[in-house]
Write a protein that holds these residues in place. Structure first.
Motif, PDB file in Angstrom:
ATOM      1  N   SER A 156      54.939  34.154  79.630  1.00 46.32           N
ATOM      2  CA  SER A 156      56.539  33.972  79.065  1.00 46.32           C
ATOM      3  C   SER A 156      56.853  33.129  79.260  1.00 46.32           C
ATOM      4  CB  SER A 156      56.918  35.188  79.047  1.00 46.32           C
ATOM      5  OG  SER A 156      57.426  35.247  80.278  1.00 46.32           O
ATOM      6  N   ASN A 157      56.516  32.225  80.663  1.00 48.54           N
ATOM      7  CA  ASN A 157      57.181  31.016  80.890  1.00 48.54           C
ATOM      8  C   ASN A 157      56.501  29.840  80.452  1.00 48.54           C
ATOM      9  OD1 ASN A 157      54.539  31.527  82.866  1.00 48.54           O
ATOM     10  ND2 ASN A 157      56.389  30.263  84.048  1.00 48.54           N
ATOM     11  N   GLU A 158      55.289  30.220  79.690  1.00 43.53           N
ATOM     12  CA  GLU A 158      54.822  28.677  79.063  1.00 43.53           C
ATOM     13  C   GLU A 158      55.146  28.569  77.446  1.00 43.53           C
ATOM     14  OE1 GLU A 158      50.441  29.134  82.344  1.00 43.53           O
ATOM     15  OE2 GLU A 158      51.035  30.723  80.281  1.00 43.53           O
ATOM     16  N   ILE A 159      54.488  26.929  77.096  1.00 41.73           N
ATOM     17  CA  ILE A 159      54.610  26.327  76.126  1.00 41.73           C
ATOM     18  C   ILE A 159      53.057  26.187  75.268  1.00 41.73           C
ATOM     19  CG2 ILE A 159      57.501  25.871  75.770  1.00 41.73           C
ATOM     20  CD1 ILE A 159      56.535  23.042  75.954  1.00 41.73           C
ATOM     21  N   TRP A 160      52.304  26.115  74.085  1.00 43.43           N
ATOM     22  CA  TRP A 160      51.562  24.987  74.079  1.00 43.43           C
ATOM     23  C   TRP A 160      52.455  24.139  73.489  1.00 43.43           C
ATOM     24  CZ3 TRP A 160      47.404  27.404  75.118  1.00 43.43           C
ATOM     25  CH2 TRP A 160      46.970  29.118  74.781  1.00 43.43           C
ATOM     26  N   ASN A 161      51.218  23.313  73.955  1.00 45.53           N
ATOM     27  CA  ASN A 161      51.363  21.862  74.024  1.00 45.53           C
ATOM     28  C   ASN A 161      50.507  20.432  73.267  1.00 45.53           C
ATOM     29  OD1 ASN A 161      53.226  19.209  73.928  1.00 45.53           O
ATOM     30  ND2 ASN A 161      51.475  18.355  76.288  1.00 45.53           N
ATOM     31  N   ILE A 162      50.990  20.551  72.128  1.00 49.67           N
ATOM     32  CA  ILE A 162      49.884  19.962  71.264  1.00 49.67           C
ATOM     33  C   ILE A 162      50.064  18.612  71.071  1.00 49.67           C
ATOM     34  CG2 ILE A 162      48.085  20.550  69.146  1.00 49.67           C
ATOM     35  CD1 ILE A 162      50.330  22.807  70.002  1.00 49.67           C
ATOM     36  N   ASN A 163      48.710  17.775  71.177  1.00 47.60           N
ATOM     37  CA  ASN A 163      48.905  16.302  70.709  1.00 47.60           C
ATOM     38  C   ASN A 163      47.481  16.131  69.851  1.00 47.60           C
ATOM     39  OD1 ASN A 163      51.021  14.553  72.249  1.00 47.60           O
ATOM     40  ND2 ASN A 163      50.130  16.907  73.192  1.00 47.60           N
ATOM     41  N   ARG A 220      43.319  11.682  78.694  1.00 45.67           N
ATOM     42  CA  ARG A 220      41.711  11.288  78.030  1.00 45.67           C
ATOM     43  C   ARG A 220      41.394  12.084  76.609  1.00 45.67           C
ATOM     44  NH1 ARG A 220      40.048   7.144  79.602  1.00 45.67           N
ATOM     45  NH2 ARG A 220      39.633   7.626  77.181  1.00 45.67           N
ATOM     46  N   ALA A 221      41.875  13.216  76.412  1.00 40.61           N
ATOM     47  CA  ALA A 221      41.656  13.514  74.818  1.00 40.61           C
ATOM     48  C   ALA A 221      42.141  12.939  74.118  1.00 40.61           C
ATOM     49  CB  ALA A 221      42.260  15.046  74.580  1.00 40.61           C
ATOM     50  N   VAL A 222      43.473  12.451  73.522  1.00 42.85           N
ATOM     51  CA  VAL A 222      43.817  11.839  72.806  1.00 42.85           C
ATOM     52  C   VAL A 222      43.106  10.587  72.255  1.00 42.85           C
ATOM     53  CG1 VAL A 222      45.593  12.918  72.335  1.00 42.85           C
ATOM     54  CG2 VAL A 222      46.205  11.223  73.611  1.00 42.85           C
ATOM     55  N   LEU A 223      42.798   9.963  73.558  1.00 43.01           N
ATOM     56  CA  LEU A 223      42.243   8.224  73.893  1.00 43.01           C
ATOM     57  C   LEU A 223      41.141   8.633  73.344  1.00 43.01           C
ATOM     58  CD1 LEU A 223      43.496   7.746  77.397  1.00 43.01           C
ATOM     59  CD2 LEU A 223      44.326   5.963  74.856  1.00 43.01           C
ATOM     60  N   ASP A 224      40.167   9.834  73.263  1.00 44.58           N
ATOM     61  CA  ASP A 224      39.126   9.724  73.198  1.00 44.58           C
ATOM     62  C   ASP A 224      39.037  10.461  71.302  1.00 44.58           C
ATOM     63  OD1 ASP A 224      37.694   8.427  75.066  1.00 44.58           O
ATOM     64  OD2 ASP A 224      37.511  10.449  76.515  1.00 44.58           O
ATOM     65  N   ASN A 225      39.922  10.462  70.843  1.00 50.53           N
ATOM     66  CA  ASN A 225      40.161  11.257  69.525  1.00 50.53           C
ATOM     67  C   ASN A 225      39.857  12.651  69.126  1.00 50.53           C
ATOM     68  OD1 ASN A 225      40.925   8.773  68.628  1.00 50.53           O
ATOM     69  ND2 ASN A 225      38.611   7.944  67.529  1.00 50.53           N
ATOM     70  N   TYR A 226      40.364  13.162  70.338  1.00 50.76           N
ATOM     71  CA  TYR A 226      40.238  14.509  70.116  1.00 50.76           C
ATOM     72  C   TYR A 226      41.829  14.837  69.938  1.00 50.76           C
ATOM     73  CZ  TYR A 226      35.879  14.624  71.952  1.00 50.76           C
ATOM     74  OH  TYR A 226      33.879  14.376  71.727  1.00 50.76           O
ATOM     75  N   ILE A 227      42.323  16.592  69.685  1.00 47.74           N
ATOM     76  CA  ILE A 227      43.591  16.625  69.208  1.00 47.74           C
ATOM     77  C   ILE A 227      42.905  17.697  71.188  1.00 47.74           C
ATOM     78  CG2 ILE A 227      44.628  18.588  68.286  1.00 47.74           C
ATOM     79  CD1 ILE A 227      43.361  18.418  65.376  1.00 47.74           C
ATOM     80  N   SER A 228      44.163  17.229  71.673  1.00 45.46           N
ATOM     81  CA  SER A 228      44.629  18.228  72.609  1.00 45.46           C
ATOM     82  C   SER A 228      45.496  19.178  73.188  1.00 45.46           C
ATOM     83  CB  SER A 228      45.293  16.718  73.867  1.00 45.46           C
ATOM     84  OG  SER A 228      45.737  17.795  74.938  1.00 45.46           O
ATOM     85  N   VAL A 229      45.394  20.413  73.107  1.00 46.44           N
ATOM     86  CA  VAL A 229      45.616  21.275  73.524  1.00 46.44           C
ATOM     87  C   VAL A 229      45.670  21.657  74.829  1.00 46.44           C
ATOM     88  CG1 VAL A 229      45.910  24.335  72.876  1.00 46.44           C
ATOM     89  CG2 VAL A 229      44.949  22.155  70.846  1.00 46.44           C
ATOM     90  N   GLY A 230      46.803  22.407  75.451  1.00 44.30           N
ATOM     91  CA  GLY A 230      47.910  22.930  76.929  1.00 44.30           C
ATOM     92  C   GLY A 230      48.483  23.260  76.792  1.00 44.30           C
ATOM     93  N   LYS A 231      48.434  23.531  78.041  1.00 39.97           N
ATOM     94  CA  LYS A 231      50.128  25.189  78.438  1.00 39.97           C
ATOM     95  C   LYS A 231      50.872  24.280  79.044  1.00 39.97           C
ATOM     96  CE  LYS A 231      47.833  29.326  77.688  1.00 39.97           C
ATOM     97  NZ  LYS A 231      46.656  30.686  78.574  1.00 39.97           N
ATOM     98  N   VAL A 232      52.097  23.981  78.927  1.00 44.31           N
ATOM     99  CA  VAL A 232      52.903  23.602  80.001  1.00 44.31           C
ATOM    100  C   VAL A 232      53.783  25.007  80.454  1.00 44.31           C
ATOM    101  CG1 VAL A 232      55.219  22.215  80.650  1.00 44.31           C
ATOM    102  CG2 VAL A 232      53.101  21.207  78.650  1.00 44.31           C
ATOM    103  N   ALA A 233      54.460  24.422  82.260  1.00 48.18           N
ATOM    104  CA  ALA A 233      55.334  26.321  81.876  1.00 48.18           C
ATOM    105  C   ALA A 233      56.672  25.897  82.640  1.00 48.18           C
ATOM    106  CB  ALA A 233      54.483  26.273  83.643  1.00 48.18           C
ATOM    107  N   ASN A 234      57.261  26.689  82.733  1.00 47.78           N
ATOM    108  CA  ASN A 234      59.197  26.072  83.267  1.00 47.78           C
ATOM    109  C   ASN A 234      58.596  27.254  83.778  1.00 47.78           C
ATOM    110  OD1 ASN A 234      61.296  26.687  84.239  1.00 47.78           O
ATOM    111  ND2 ASN A 234      61.854  26.386  82.123  1.00 47.78           N
TER     112      ASN A 234
END
Length: 239
Positions: A156-163, A220-234
């Protein structure tokens, strides 16, 4: 599903139109976004003065759209408290014009709006891409990734961060999950100094792209032409 779509680049930008069109395939959509450019405002809110809210047309059928004379976080507050008849099930923030990876996440109005959603008990996703008009990879993957993440557990304190990378589909290499933020900025500070009278000076600011990042990171992911999916927490909201 009730969906609130926000951004920090402005209500009439192409990024929010792409996101609203995708969201409309998943449920009923309200777009509430700044009426002007609000990048790098992080989680700033308006504490004095007034907020003007105006209904606008963003040319996405069936979507309720409003421009707000405030910050991205203001837009989340206004959307939830004053525009939507019921609390949204999810907040989508973006698609930002420029990556939100590494230390740049700290400055991001896109991420700030997503974090504001968590304060109201609403899960959120932040979407970003490189500063260009190439939406090829976005259009091919946006809906499928969103559907997948809607079904994945998250705190509940995390968001998905997609680039999304800036490459073409022929250069695209896939999706990398569990990416962690790089410990550096993608847009490196560059200040050009100009001398003025009386020992004063002016700095002209121009970000320079970073081209190096550690393995396993979002950058590193976006520099290598991947979609990056991770979590960012509050961590303030951590239970």
């Amino acid at each position: 599903m009730r969906i609130l779509v926000v951004n920090d680049d402005g209500v009439f930008t192409s990024g929010i139109s792409h996101l609203a069109k995708m969201a409309a395939k998943l449920g009923e959509v309200w777009v509430v976004a700044p009426d002007q450019q609000c990048s790098a405002m992080s989680h700033r809110i308006t504490v004095h003065g007034t907020l003007d809210i105006k209904q606008v047309d963003i040319s996405v059928p069936g979507v309720h759209a409003y421009g707000v004379s405030g910050t991205p976080a203001d837009c989340v507050k206004v959307g939830i408290k004053y525009l939507m008849p019921e609390k949204p099930d999810i907040v989508f923030s973006g698609i930002n014009f420029g990556y939100n990876v590494g230390l740049d996440i700290l400055y991001s109005g896109t991420v700030g709006a997503a974090m504001e959603a968590l304060i109201h008990g609403v899960p959120a996703m932040a979407f970003s891409k490189e500063m260009n008009d190439n939406y090829e990879v976005v259009e091919a993957n946006l809906l499928s990734i969103t559907k997948e993440l809607l079904n994945r557990p998250i705190k509940s304190n995390e968001i998905w961060n997609i680039n999304f990378p800036s490459c073409t589909m022929s250069e695209f290499r896939g999706v990398l999950y569990d990416r962690i933020p790089a410990k550096e900025q993608f847009y490196l500070d560059k200040y050009v100094r100009m001398e003025l009278e009386n020992s004063n000076f002016r700095l002209t600011i121009d970000g320079v792209r970073n081209t190096a990042a550690e393995e396993g990171t979002d950058m590193r992911a976006v520099l290598d032409n991947y979609i990056s999916v991770g979590k960012v927490a509050n961590n303030i909201l951590r239970s």
